[in-house]
Design a protein around this motif. Structure first.
Motif, PDB file in Angstrom:
ATOM      1  N   ASP A 192       0.840  -1.372  -0.050  1.00 47.62           N
ATOM      2  CA  ASP A 192      -0.183  -0.007  -0.062  1.00 47.62           C
ATOM      3  C   ASP A 192       0.828   1.238   0.016  1.00 47.62           C
ATOM      4  O   ASP A 192       0.177   2.355  -0.241  1.00 47.62           O
ATOM      5  CB  ASP A 192      -0.895   0.029   1.336  1.00 47.62           C
ATOM      6  N   ASP A 193       2.156   1.061   0.051  1.00 50.49           N
ATOM      7  CA  ASP A 193       3.083   2.128  -0.021  1.00 50.49           C
ATOM      8  C   ASP A 193       2.888   2.881  -1.282  1.00 50.49           C
ATOM      9  O   ASP A 193       2.707   2.268  -2.232  1.00 50.49           O
ATOM     10  CB  ASP A 193       4.566   1.870   0.218  1.00 50.49           C
ATOM     11  N   LEU A 194       3.294   4.276  -1.365  1.00 47.78           N
ATOM     12  CA  LEU A 194       2.627   4.804  -2.588  1.00 47.78           C
ATOM     13  C   LEU A 194       4.001   5.388  -3.656  1.00 47.78           C
ATOM     14  O   LEU A 194       4.999   5.559  -3.016  1.00 47.78           O
ATOM     15  CB  LEU A 194       2.052   6.115  -2.078  1.00 47.78           C
ATOM     16  N   TRP A 195       3.690   5.683  -4.712  1.00 46.29           N
ATOM     17  CA  TRP A 195       4.691   6.459  -5.775  1.00 46.29           C
ATOM     18  C   TRP A 195       3.574   7.487  -6.324  1.00 46.29           C
ATOM     19  O   TRP A 195       2.423   7.037  -6.745  1.00 46.29           O
ATOM     20  CB  TRP A 195       5.101   5.443  -6.898  1.00 46.29           C
ATOM     21  N   PHE A 196       3.923   8.628  -6.603  1.00 52.53           N
ATOM     22  CA  PHE A 196       2.953   9.721  -7.096  1.00 52.53           C
ATOM     23  C   PHE A 196       3.696   9.836  -8.573  1.00 52.53           C
ATOM     24  O   PHE A 196       4.790   9.849  -8.864  1.00 52.53           O
ATOM     25  CB  PHE A 196       3.303  11.098  -6.286  1.00 52.53           C
ATOM     26  N   LEU A 197       2.716  10.138  -9.395  1.00 55.49           N
ATOM     27  CA  LEU A 197       3.029  10.716 -10.728  1.00 55.49           C
ATOM     28  C   LEU A 197       2.081  11.831 -11.030  1.00 55.49           C
ATOM     29  O   LEU A 197       0.803  11.680 -11.108  1.00 55.49           O
ATOM     30  CB  LEU A 197       2.595   9.442 -11.824  1.00 55.49           C
ATOM     31  N   TYR A 198       2.901  12.857 -11.042  1.00 58.34           N
ATOM     32  CA  TYR A 198       2.197  14.200 -11.291  1.00 58.34           C
ATOM     33  C   TYR A 198       1.889  14.411 -12.918  1.00 58.34           C
ATOM     34  O   TYR A 198       2.903  13.953 -13.844  1.00 58.34           O
ATOM     35  CB  TYR A 198       3.149  15.462 -10.908  1.00 58.34           C
ATOM     36  N   THR A 199       0.713  14.725 -13.199  1.00 63.93           N
ATOM     37  CA  THR A 199       0.277  15.041 -14.489  1.00 63.93           C
ATOM     38  C   THR A 199       0.884  16.143 -15.074  1.00 63.93           C
ATOM     39  O   THR A 199       1.394  17.176 -14.292  1.00 63.93           O
ATOM     40  CB  THR A 199      -1.503  14.893 -14.567  1.00 63.93           C
ATOM     41  N   GLY A 200       0.777  16.282 -16.465  1.00 62.59           N
ATOM     42  CA  GLY A 200       1.168  17.575 -16.911  1.00 62.59           C
ATOM     43  C   GLY A 200       0.310  18.680 -17.255  1.00 62.59           C
ATOM     44  O   GLY A 200       0.774  19.606 -17.769  1.00 62.59           O
ATOM     45  N   GLY A 201      -0.828  18.519 -16.456  1.00 64.79           N
ATOM     46  CA  GLY A 201      -1.616  19.594 -16.431  1.00 64.79           C
ATOM     47  C   GLY A 201      -2.717  19.774 -17.682  1.00 64.79           C
ATOM     48  O   GLY A 201      -3.285  20.668 -17.806  1.00 64.79           O
TER      49      GLY A 201
ATOM     50  N   GLY B  57      -0.871  15.193  -8.308  1.00 58.91           N
ATOM     51  CA  GLY B  57      -0.420  14.140  -8.060  1.00 58.91           C
ATOM     52  C   GLY B  57      -1.222  12.743  -7.909  1.00 58.91           C
ATOM     53  O   GLY B  57      -2.012  12.795  -7.210  1.00 58.91           O
ATOM     54  N   VAL B  58      -0.910  11.661  -8.915  1.00 60.16           N
ATOM     55  CA  VAL B  58      -1.651  10.501  -8.930  1.00 60.16           C
ATOM     56  C   VAL B  58      -1.072   9.422  -7.866  1.00 60.16           C
ATOM     57  O   VAL B  58       0.148   9.167  -8.086  1.00 60.16           O
ATOM     58  CB  VAL B  58      -1.776   9.929 -10.380  1.00 60.16           C
ATOM     59  N   MET B  59      -1.904   9.063  -7.085  1.00 63.16           N
ATOM     60  CA  MET B  59      -1.449   8.307  -5.835  1.00 63.16           C
ATOM     61  C   MET B  59      -1.317   6.853  -6.319  1.00 63.16           C
ATOM     62  O   MET B  59      -2.488   6.009  -6.185  1.00 63.16           O
ATOM     63  CB  MET B  59      -2.105   8.644  -4.528  1.00 63.16           C
ATOM     64  N   TRP B  60      -0.175   6.310  -6.736  1.00 64.95           N
ATOM     65  CA  TRP B  60      -0.334   4.911  -7.050  1.00 64.95           C
ATOM     66  C   TRP B  60       0.209   3.660  -5.980  1.00 64.95           C
ATOM     67  O   TRP B  60       1.396   4.063  -5.572  1.00 64.95           O
ATOM     68  CB  TRP B  60       0.741   4.708  -8.314  1.00 64.95           C
ATOM     69  N   PRO B  61      -0.367   3.012  -5.615  1.00 65.80           N
ATOM     70  CA  PRO B  61       0.169   1.993  -4.439  1.00 65.80           C
ATOM     71  C   PRO B  61       1.090   1.142  -5.442  1.00 65.80           C
ATOM     72  O   PRO B  61       0.715   0.754  -6.267  1.00 65.80           O
ATOM     73  CB  PRO B  61      -1.205   1.308  -3.945  1.00 65.80           C
ATOM     74  N   HIS B  62       2.031   0.537  -4.548  1.00 64.15           N
ATOM     75  CA  HIS B  62       3.154  -0.457  -5.242  1.00 64.15           C
ATOM     76  C   HIS B  62       2.337  -1.516  -5.960  1.00 64.15           C
ATOM     77  O   HIS B  62       2.960  -1.912  -7.053  1.00 64.15           O
ATOM     78  CB  HIS B  62       4.149  -0.524  -4.276  1.00 64.15           C
ATOM     79  N   SER B  63       1.572  -2.002  -5.042  1.00 66.38           N
ATOM     80  CA  SER B  63       0.752  -3.120  -5.479  1.00 66.38           C
ATOM     81  C   SER B  63      -0.036  -3.284  -6.545  1.00 66.38           C
ATOM     82  O   SER B  63      -0.076  -3.960  -7.461  1.00 66.38           O
ATOM     83  CB  SER B  63      -0.199  -3.876  -4.347  1.00 66.38           C
ATOM     84  N   SER B  64      -0.499  -2.048  -6.762  1.00 64.51           N
ATOM     85  CA  SER B  64      -1.421  -1.601  -8.106  1.00 64.51           C
ATOM     86  C   SER B  64      -0.340  -1.729  -9.218  1.00 64.51           C
ATOM     87  O   SER B  64      -0.643  -2.337 -10.432  1.00 64.51           O
ATOM     88  CB  SER B  64      -2.080  -0.350  -8.096  1.00 64.51           C
TER      89      SER B  64
END
Length: 484
Positions: free
Chosen positions: A174-183, A190-197
């Motif tokens: 459930d820990d997170l990685w953020f991917l920021y959109t280009g706008g 910031g899109v919140m991606w869990p590692h498992s996803s």
């Protein structure tokens, strides 16, 4: 697949198994899996020494990667994952006000930056009070420092040398990685991606390598060793910037199979360097972002042929593109010269698996025509599934492995991740029609659609028509206000 894990735990298991096998290369520099693990652990240790890491309700300290492609991007990302912190992409083309917005929105505590970006970040440092650790990366090939730094900054290599490797800890999928959109859908989010996803999204990566999908870190390590023994591991060149979701996600996918990631040294895209690196490193996989990359790649191949010095590209198996239109004519021109499969993925920062288009020699693929993904559909705005062959426009949606939503933006999350048919979907706003055979024609992003005389005109449609003219190299279409 049930690899409900943190990336760091998976990569540690692979590092323990592969040891001296190459993990990262950059120009003449190569780091083994053991070296990658050690440097990431030292970065995690440095974060702990600075008092930053896990522990907050939103996933731990946020770590901004203001970096060009290179080993430090992966090392610091791995180190942040080890510490259960949240790395995120920083667009190195942003100016001061944009950087201030992004770092503030992310509640950024750590920034890792190449020297060209240090002064920009220093200029807005007072506007981002959450910043606690500022790290400057020097020359990544010879390890030389970044020159004189402003007060409060530390050299990356000196930081690693002075830090003990962090001990391994229990982590969560459930820990997170953020991917920021280009706008393109408003201000960057910031899109919140869990590692498992994300690990679930990478299922096709293992399938493409013809190995069983692992369900534990130990099994992932065993599969990685099997691929190395067979000589079929991925040797990936992320040609697009790693700040872009295409390169960052495919890099993480390659590492999760025990692959070897090779980054280019140029600060801007150099197709000659790309093809020379494919030849030199026997790369098997490339990732690019549409025609902006493919067109100069084709030109360089034509030039090499004309001068009697063609590149040896026999190792290349797959070229993947996502995030921008990849036109049929450019695919055909590339297929005429490269013995690889071309995979055009339809994805976004908010979700993956919307669709794919695959082309090989003798099997062409058009522009913006995709096979729907296994967990994808097209819905009308009131949540009704579009019937194939109806000609009705709808919005693309994907289910399956999804992010949690946008960081600190519940309203935008609810709008982008609605519930249809009793299931949660990612619906970023791309419109499409569905053909009788189940394929889709991608029309474009609704937020940039041009309303004229009661009709919706998608800029992408006009751009592709324009670029079909022999004398047009590239085209961008935007709408402008008009009283009529």
């Amino acid at each position: 697949m049930a690899l409900n894990e943190n990336f760091a735990t998976v990569w540690e298991a692979i590092a323990d198994t592969l040891g001296d096998a190459p993990a990262l290369s950059h120009g003449p520099l190569t780091r083994t899996w053991a070296e990658l693990d050690d440097r990431a652990a030292r970065f995690a240790g440095a974060m702990a020494d600075a008092g930053v890491g896990a522990g907050s309700d939103d996933g731990g300290a946020k770590v901004g990667m203001a970096l060009y492609n290179g080993p430090a991007y992966t090392e610091a990302t791995f180190g942040a994952f080890k510490a259960r912190a949240v790395p995120f992409n920083v667009n190195y083309r942003y100016r001061e006000s944009e950087l201030a917005y992004l770092l503030s929105n992310a509640d950024c505590e750590v920034v890792v930056a190449h020297p060209e970006l240090v002064d920009l970040i220093e200029a807005i440092r007072a506007d981002v009070p959450s910043l606690r650790l500022l790290v400057a990366v020097g020359d990544e090939i010879d390890g030389s420092p970044a020159g004189k730094l402003p007060d409060g900054w530390v050299h990356y290599e000196e930081l690693l040398a002075a830090s003990d490797p962090a001990s391994r800890i229990e982590r969560s999928g459930d820990d997170l990685w953020f991917l920021y959109t280009g706008g393109t859908t408003g201000m960057p989010k910031g899109v919140m991606w869990p590692h498992s996803s994300l690990l679930g999204v990478f299922g096709p990566t293992w399938k493409g390598l013809k190995v069983a999908l692992p369900d534990t870190p130990a099994e992932a390590a065993r599969v990685a060793a099997e691929l190395r023994e067979r000589g079929t591991e991925q040797r990936l060149i992320p040609a697009a910037p790693m700040m872009h979701g295409t390169s960052s996600q495919l890099t993480m996918g390659a590492l999760s199979t025990g692959g070897h990631v090779v980054t280019l040294t140029s600060r801007s895209f150099d197709p000659a360097e790309l093809w020379a690196t494919v030849e030199d490193r026997s790369a098997t996989h490339l990732c690019i972002v549409g025609d902006a990359f493919c067109r100069p790649m084709v030109v360089e191949l034509e030039t090499a042929e004309a001068t009697g010095r063609p590149y040896d590209l026999t190792s290349l198996k797959v070229i993947t593109s996502s995030g921008a239109m990849w036109s049929g004519p450019q695919k055909e021109a590339l297929l005429a010269r490269v013995p690889a499969m071309l995979i055009d993925l339809l994805g976004s920062s908010e979700g993956n698996g919307f669709g794919a288009s695959v082309a090989r020699r003798g099997r062409s693929a058009g522009t913006a025509r995709f096979q729907l993904g296994d967990d994808a559909a097209v819905f009308t705005e009131d949540g009704r599934r579009v019937e194939p062959g109806s000609g009705e426009r709808g919005r693309l949606a994907t289910g399956g492995h999804l992010p949690l939503g946008y960081y600190k933006d519940a309203a935008a999350t609810d709008a982008t991740y609605p519930t249809y048919e009793g299931r949660r979907w990612a619906v970023p706003g791309d419109f499409a029609t569905v053909e009788l055979d189940g394929t889709i024609n991608l029309l474009g992003r609704g937020s940039v659609s041009i309303n004229t005389a009661g009709e919706k005109v998608f800029p992408e449609e006009v751009e592709e028509a324009t670029k079909s003219l022999a004398w047009v190299v590239d085209a961008t279409v935007v709408g402008v206000p008009d009283e009529t």
